[in-house]
Write a protein that holds these residues in place. Structure first.
Motif, PDB file in Angstrom:
ATOM      1  N   ARG A 700       0.939  -1.284  -0.196  1.00 27.53           N
ATOM      2  CA  ARG A 700      -0.092  -0.028   0.019  1.00 27.53           C
ATOM      3  C   ARG A 700       0.879   1.363  -0.005  1.00 27.53           C
ATOM      4  N   VAL A 701       1.986   1.170   0.612  1.00 23.13           N
ATOM      5  CA  VAL A 701       2.927   2.327   0.909  1.00 23.13           C
ATOM      6  C   VAL A 701       3.596   2.407  -0.458  1.00 23.13           C
ATOM      7  N   GLN A 702       4.129   1.493  -1.433  1.00 21.60           N
ATOM      8  CA  GLN A 702       4.537   1.502  -2.634  1.00 21.60           C
ATOM      9  C   GLN A 702       3.683   2.296  -3.514  1.00 21.60           C
ATOM     10  N   ILE A 703       2.174   2.046  -3.478  1.00 19.23           N
ATOM     11  CA  ILE A 703       1.420   2.633  -4.322  1.00 19.23           C
ATOM     12  C   ILE A 703       1.033   4.150  -4.051  1.00 19.23           C
ATOM     13  N   GLU A 704       1.048   4.338  -2.953  1.00 17.84           N
ATOM     14  CA  GLU A 704       1.040   5.599  -2.353  1.00 17.84           C
ATOM     15  C   GLU A 704       2.292   6.877  -2.218  1.00 17.84           C
ATOM     16  N   LEU A 705       3.523   6.081  -2.718  1.00 15.10           N
ATOM     17  CA  LEU A 705       4.596   6.908  -2.806  1.00 15.10           C
ATOM     18  C   LEU A 705       4.428   8.114  -3.936  1.00 15.10           C
ATOM     19  N   PRO A 706       4.994   9.367  -3.731  1.00 13.10           N
ATOM     20  CA  PRO A 706       5.188  10.063  -4.959  1.00 13.10           C
ATOM     21  C   PRO A 706       5.841   9.421  -6.061  1.00 13.10           C
ATOM     22  N   VAL A 707       5.559   9.592  -7.396  1.00 16.41           N
ATOM     23  CA  VAL A 707       6.178   8.752  -8.588  1.00 16.41           C
ATOM     24  C   VAL A 707       7.572   9.593  -8.630  1.00 16.41           C
ATOM     25  N   PHE A 708       8.753   8.729  -8.800  1.00 17.13           N
ATOM     26  CA  PHE A 708       9.738   9.336  -8.898  1.00 17.13           C
ATOM     27  C   PHE A 708      10.549   8.278  -9.908  1.00 17.13           C
ATOM     28  N   GLY A 709      11.695   8.849 -10.324  1.00 21.12           N
ATOM     29  CA  GLY A 709      12.549   7.833 -11.425  1.00 21.12           C
ATOM     30  C   GLY A 709      11.909   8.003 -12.845  1.00 21.12           C
ATOM     31  N   VAL A 710      11.440   9.043 -12.965  1.00 18.58           N
ATOM     32  CA  VAL A 710      10.818   9.312 -14.692  1.00 18.58           C
ATOM     33  C   VAL A 710      11.181  10.349 -15.245  1.00 18.58           C
ATOM     34  N   THR A 711      11.126  10.473 -16.618  1.00 19.40           N
ATOM     35  CA  THR A 711      12.041  11.408 -17.356  1.00 19.40           C
ATOM     36  C   THR A 711      10.729  12.573 -17.330  1.00 19.40           C
TER      37      THR A 711
END
Length: 739
Positions: A700-711
């Motif tokens: 659940r925490v994985q899904i709620e993380l702000p997205v990162f590592g994208v261009t």
């Protein structure tokens, strides 16, 4: 009183400079109307004479009628006769008192100047030399009195023996059949110090312009030096007063009327003088010796009148003084200190001390000599001149500091433009371009560095100029204010860039130099005026305070669209029609803030979105961030932004649809670590954690993380997908919006 005695009073008053021709004529007109009027009605009621002056003149007239030396004019009414000041206008010559037209084939009579006491003064022409002189002779009714003749001869010898630039010179003496002894002296055409002080007391603008305190004190020093010279010759004047001091138009000063002088070699004690200027010992010569300190007392009374334009002993009367002397009592009470007597005159404390020491009733406590008195006043003037020189120098330095501070302020205000120019060049010139293209950028960088260096040097020059001014005059107000303003400017800049160290540093410097002006300025309220749309919306003001490095609400109040606010941080909350908008603002001291808050802009808000109202913002200036731009004020338009960042789950939903349409494109947008490995794996149906599991175990925490590592391309693709899905236009925030 017979009219003749009134004329004698008028003549004696004019001799002293107490009465001018207009006053003489006014008195004669009053006397013609009522020749039996008492002296008080003729002289005191219209303000022609002061009561102490009239009392003295009445004693003089009485003494003159019994052929005794008068108390204030010397043996012949004083030698300080002013040409054109003491002649009796329209007065008919007394029978039997006609003067020959020429005396001893040398002095040709031109006109009478005045008479009083035992003598009269004539303006004559010295036919041998060709100059105008004053000739003093006995009154015709006294010319056969040997005792009175000896008085006049003594006066001539005493005065003539004193050869000093500030003592009226005696040119000749002799005896003429029919008039008895006479002597010839300089024809004095100067104004008396008394008349000058009277004009100053009435606010005469010409007198105020021509006779400042500095000029009067310089003349006073000359008087003291002349008196000190006389003391060195064994002569005590015994009747020094403003009437007996003449001031010329070219700096010349004359001490006159030496007829009452006491000579040490004669030994006889002198009881002559003027109430208010006579030292106490003059009234009791039996037990109190007369010496140089006697004249020092009178000089102190003169200095008092110069400082206050009022007499030191206004209540001094002959009868009261004689009674006190008979009872072995001190005839005066100590005078009121000048600064207390006339606080509006702004009298220097040093001069007050000198004056009061000269006026000590006990001779042993006075300034010891006229020379010491002159030296004390001269030291004050020298100190004043040095103070004036230092003050002038401090003023020049403060002006230089003001100019440097203005130049520095200009550097500060124009720097953002130069920084913007440089940033524009950096954005348009690629790192791989050749030297010719880069030279424009390098020149701009060098210009900015030079200007920044000049700015620092200008700041240092301004501080140095102010500090040099303070070295010249400690506490110099313009310089302290200049430094306070300069440091306040730096304090504001530190606040803008959130530099806590500089804030504390410059805050202490402001406190060190501020006289309260900056402190008041820092507390000065500003005007907040916001335009609310629609106008019927409710407006609340939330005051903010810092707690644990966060701004939190300390109090809230309802306000109108226009209100005054103290400096600080606030949030304006506008509510209406089910919508709420927060408008943060920073109020600076004394600055106004205007803005527009439109609730209609929040009409399209979706859940989880926030309207950021347009307005001014201070951006950049973070010295800890290598890539930060310089501090600048910008106007940012209104925009809507998500309350929270896009989450991993929301971004994966975008990728799920993309995988189903174009797997290769979706593969390019996968969130990846720095080594290129993906954080998630697509299993043809769903996403399973890959490297992201190394960060967080909980799904659940994985899904709620702000997205990162994208261009950036992936983020823009997500914004386009979300816009198509919702029907609203979404994009990435600009740098200014994000900050």
């Amino acid at each position: 009183m017979h009219w003749k005695k009134h004329i004698d009073i008028a003549t004696a008053a004019m001799t002293r400079g107490w009465l001018d021709e207009r006053g003489f004529a006014e008195a004669m007109i009053a006397l013609a109307r009522d020749d039996a009027a008492p002296p008080e009605k003729i002289w005191l009621a219209p303000g022609l004479l002061r009561s102490e002056q009239l009392e003295r003149l009445l004693n003089l007239v009485q003494a003159s009628s019994s052929s005794v030396m008068d108390e204030g004019m010397g043996s012949a009414g004083g030698d300080g006769i002013h040409k054109g000041k003491t002649a009796r206008p329209g007065a008919a010559p007394k029978p039997g008192n006609e003067n020959p037209s020429v005396l001893n084939d040398r002095y040709a009579l031109l006109s009478p100047l005045g008479s009083g006491g035992i003598g009269e003064v004539l303006e004559c022409l010295d036919v041998r030399i060709g100059r105008r002189v004053a000739l003093k002779a006995l009154r015709r009714d006294l010319c056969n009195n040997p005792a009175v003749a000896r008085m006049l001869e003594r006066e001539a010898r005493v005065t003539g023996a004193l050869e000093h630039p500030s003592i009226i010179p005696v040119y000749d003496m002799g005896e003429q059949s029919g008039i008895g002894p006479y002597y010839v002296m300089r024809l004095a055409g100067q104004a008396s110090l008394y008349s000058v002080l009277q004009r100053l007391a009435t606010g005469d603008p010409l007198a105020v312009r021509d006779y400042g305190l500095g000029r009067l004190l310089r003349s006073y020093i000359q008087v003291c030096q002349a008196v000190d010279y006389a003391h060195s010759c064994g002569v005590i004047h015994c009747d020094i007063k403003p009437e007996n001091i003449l001031l010329g138009n070219f700096g010349e000063v004359l001490v006159v009327d030496w007829g009452s002088a006491f000579r040490m070699d004669e030994g006889a004690q002198c009881r002559e003088g003027t109430p208010g200027f006579m030292a106490p010992e003059q009234l009791d010569p039996v037990t109190s010796a007369i010496d140089a300190r006697t004249d020092v007392f009178a000089l102190g009374a003169v200095l008092y009148e110069v400082l206050c334009l009022e007499p030191a002993f206004p209540a001094a009367r002959w009868t009261a003084m004689q009674k006190a002397a008979a009872n072995r009592e001190v005839p005066y009470s100590p005078p009121i200190p000048p600064r207390q007597r006339t606080p509006h005159r702004d009298i220097p404390e040093e001069l007050e001390e000198i004056c009061m020491q000269a006026l000590e009733l006990e001779p042993g406590r006075r300034v010891p000599s006229a020379r010491a008195l002159a030296s004390a006043v001269e030291a004050f003037l020298e100190g004043t001149r040095e103070k004036e020189r230092r003050l002038a120098r401090a003023g020049e330095l403060a002006q230089n500091g003001d100019q440097m501070a203005a130049n520095y302020q200009e550097f500060i205000e124009t720097r953002p433009e130069r920084v913007t120019e440089l940033e524009t060049l950096r954005a348009t010139i690629a790192p791989w371009e050749g030297p010719e293209r880069k030279r424009v950028l390098w020149d701009a960088e060098e210009r900015l560095a030079v200007v920044d260096s000049l700015g620092v040097r200008t700041l240092q020059a301004a501080v140095s100029a102010y500090e040099q001014a303070l070295d010249e005059v400690p506490g110099h107000i313009p310089s302290r204010r200049g430094l306070a303003r300069l440091y306040w400017t730096e304090l504001e800049r530190a606040l803008d860039r959130r530099d806590e160290f500089d804030r504390l540093y410059f805050e202490e410097l402001v406190k060190q130099y501020d006289d309260g002006t900056i402190a008041r300025e820092m507390r000065r309220e500003g005007l907040l005026k916001v335009t609310i749309r629609p106008p019927e919306a409710m407006v609340m003001l939330h005051s903010l305070m810092e707690r644990d490095r966060r701004l939190v609400v300390s109090k809230a109040q309802r306000i109108s669209e226009e209100t005054t606010l103290a400096p600080g941080s606030y949030v304006v909350v506008v509510s209406g029609g089910g919508r709420t908008v927060h408008y943060p603002l920073l109020m600076r001291a004394g600055r106004d803030h205007r803005g527009v808050i439109d609730l209609e802009e929040a009409a399209d808000l979706r859940p989880g979105e926030i309207l950021v109202p347009g307005g001014p913002a201070l951006l950049g200036g973070d010295s800890t961030n290598i890539g930060s731009r310089g501090l600048r004020a910008v106007e940012v338009p209104s925009f809507i932004i998500g309350e929270r960042p896009v989450s991993m789950g929301e971004f994966l939903e975008f990728l799920r649809e993309l995988y189903r349409r174009d797997g290769s494109a979706a593969e390019d947008y996968l969130p990846r670590s720095s080594d290129g490995s993906p954080y998630w794996r697509w299993t043809e149906d769903t996403f399973v954690p890959a490297n992201v599991a190394d960060l967080v175990d909980d799904r659940r925490v994985q899904i709620e993380l702000p997205v990162f590592g994208v261009t950036a391309l992936a983020a823009e693709a997500y914004a386009a997908w979300w816009s198509a899905r919702t029907g609203f236009n979404y994009r990435l925030p600009t740098e200014d919006e994000w900050e």
